[in-house]
Design a protein around this motif. Structure first.
Motif, PDB file in Angstrom:
ATOM      1  N   TYR A 122       0.824  -1.207   0.000  1.00 38.59           N
ATOM      2  CA  TYR A 122       0.000   0.000   0.000  1.00 38.59           C
ATOM      3  C   TYR A 122       0.858   1.256   0.000  1.00 38.59           C
ATOM      4  O   TYR A 122       0.629   2.177  -0.804  1.00 38.59           O
ATOM      5  N   THR A 123       1.860   1.303   0.876  1.00 41.78           N
ATOM      6  CA  THR A 123       2.631   2.540   1.016  1.00 41.78           C
ATOM      7  C   THR A 123       3.646   2.727  -0.112  1.00 41.78           C
ATOM      8  O   THR A 123       3.822   3.844  -0.608  1.00 41.78           O
ATOM      9  N   ASP A 124       4.318   1.656  -0.512  1.00 43.75           N
ATOM     10  CA  ASP A 124       5.409   1.790  -1.475  1.00 43.75           C
ATOM     11  C   ASP A 124       4.958   1.714  -2.926  1.00 43.75           C
ATOM     12  O   ASP A 124       5.582   2.312  -3.810  1.00 43.75           O
ATOM     13  N   ASP A 125       3.890   0.950  -3.198  1.00 47.00           N
ATOM     14  CA  ASP A 125       3.450   0.757  -4.571  1.00 47.00           C
ATOM     15  C   ASP A 125       2.151   1.501  -4.879  1.00 47.00           C
ATOM     16  O   ASP A 125       2.108   2.378  -5.737  1.00 47.00           O
ATOM     17  N   LEU A 126       1.098   1.135  -4.163  1.00 48.65           N
ATOM     18  CA  LEU A 126      -0.222   1.639  -4.526  1.00 48.65           C
ATOM     19  C   LEU A 126      -0.367   3.139  -4.274  1.00 48.65           C
ATOM     20  O   LEU A 126      -0.785   3.896  -5.153  1.00 48.65           O
ATOM     21  N   TYR A 127      -0.039   3.583  -3.070  1.00 52.20           N
ATOM     22  CA  TYR A 127      -0.245   4.994  -2.723  1.00 52.20           C
ATOM     23  C   TYR A 127       0.576   5.918  -3.608  1.00 52.20           C
ATOM     24  O   TYR A 127       0.138   7.021  -3.938  1.00 52.20           O
ATOM     25  N   THR A 128       1.759   5.472  -4.004  1.00 50.40           N
ATOM     26  CA  THR A 128       2.619   6.315  -4.838  1.00 50.40           C
ATOM     27  C   THR A 128       2.068   6.482  -6.251  1.00 50.40           C
ATOM     28  O   THR A 128       2.573   7.308  -7.015  1.00 50.40           O
ATOM     29  N   ARG A 129       1.044   5.702  -6.606  1.00 53.48           N
ATOM     30  CA  ARG A 129       0.419   5.809  -7.933  1.00 53.48           C
ATOM     31  C   ARG A 129      -0.714   6.837  -7.942  1.00 53.48           C
ATOM     32  O   ARG A 129      -1.248   7.152  -9.008  1.00 53.48           O
ATOM     33  N   LEU A 130      -1.098   7.332  -6.776  1.00 54.49           N
ATOM     34  CA  LEU A 130      -2.235   8.247  -6.687  1.00 54.49           C
ATOM     35  C   LEU A 130      -1.906   9.585  -7.330  1.00 54.49           C
ATOM     36  O   LEU A 130      -0.913  10.229  -6.992  1.00 54.49           O
ATOM     37  N   GLU A 131      -2.767  10.024  -8.250  1.00 53.72           N
ATOM     38  CA  GLU A 131      -2.578  11.295  -8.927  1.00 53.72           C
ATOM     39  C   GLU A 131      -2.986  12.455  -8.004  1.00 53.72           C
ATOM     40  O   GLU A 131      -3.754  12.266  -7.048  1.00 53.72           O
ATOM     41  N   PRO A 132      -2.497  13.662  -8.265  1.00 56.11           N
ATOM     42  CA  PRO A 132      -2.939  14.823  -7.485  1.00 56.11           C
ATOM     43  C   PRO A 132      -4.462  14.942  -7.505  1.00 56.11           C
ATOM     44  O   PRO A 132      -5.089  14.778  -8.552  1.00 56.11           O
ATOM     45  N   ASN A 133      -5.029  15.200  -6.332  1.00 54.52           N
ATOM     46  CA  ASN A 133      -6.485  15.300  -6.163  1.00 54.52           C
ATOM     47  C   ASN A 133      -7.209  13.981  -6.416  1.00 54.52           C
ATOM     48  O   ASN A 133      -8.440  13.966  -6.586  1.00 54.52           O
TER      49      ASN A 133
END
Length: 218
Positions: A122-133
């Motif tokens: 979640y922290t290293d892979d998935l969350y880092t894919r979240l676009e601004p807003n």
């Protein structure tokens, strides 16, 4: 709301409504939206994506060039990418990330090693894919107080999340306005059926899975 947790008992339709149909509806509103669907393994994530694509075929203009079950697009460049816990999604951003039950069973839920693996994913892979807003929806049936939801709520990011806890039997301040003790969906499981479930599971497991109140074994 940009961060939403929804806790629902098993077999109450949360996947069909929120993981399969909701992202397709969002794509009808904005066909350029990029959605990432995460589940406990790639096979299940692909299943969700496949069902969403079937619905999308009836209401979206889909790309003929990118039509794989784990990664399909609209003609306008939006679409859905499916990934399992531990799977990489390099090169893909997400305007909407939906995580659907990243824990498969009690064995995984009680495994500290698996919980650590899920957290790192979640922290290293998935969350880092979240676009601004961008937005994240985490839907779970709670197994363990240290599951992914529990870790997020124990972190500094907790104030950014809205939590909706739908219990099988209504408690005080029920988000749906039910009377105390009222069944969540009596058409599927009335109070008598829920009591039978409680007899089989035992109080501790019932409180975790059906009332979304996991506690430590000790």
């Amino acid at each position: 709301i940009k961060r939403l947790m929804v806790f629902v008992p098993p077999r109450f339709g949360k996947t069909e409504q929120n993981t399969v149909r909701y992202p397709v509806w969002r794509l009808t509103q904005n066909p350029q939206l990029r959605v990432i669907i995460g589940a406990y393994n790639q096979i299940l994530a692909n299943k969700f994506s496949r069902k969403a694509r079937r619905i999308g075929e009836r209401c979206l203009e889909l790309s003929k060039e990118r039509f794989a079950v784990e990664d399909w697009e609209t003609a306008q460049g939006g679409g859905i990418r499916a990934v399992g816990v531990g799977g990489g999604i390099t090169g893909q951003g997400g305007d909407l990330i939906i995580i659907d039950d990243p824990v498969k069973n009690r064995e995984e839920a009680e495994s500290e090693a698996y919980r650590e693996r899920c957290w790192d994913w979640y922290t290293d892979d998935l969350y880092t894919r979240l676009e601004p807003n961008g937005a994240i929806i985490l839907m779970m049936t709670r197994w363990n107080e240290d599951d992914l939801a529990g870790r997020i709520l124990a972190s500094e990011d907790a104030p950014n999340w809205t939590v909706v806890r739908l219990t099988a039997e209504a408690e005080q301040n029920d988000p749906l306005g039910r009377e105390l003790g009222e069944a969540l969906c009596p058409e599927r499981y009335d109070l008598a059926a829920l009591q039978e479930v409680k007899k089989v599971l035992g109080s501790s497991s019932y409180q975790a899975l059906y009332q979304q109140r996991p506690t430590a074994a000790e």
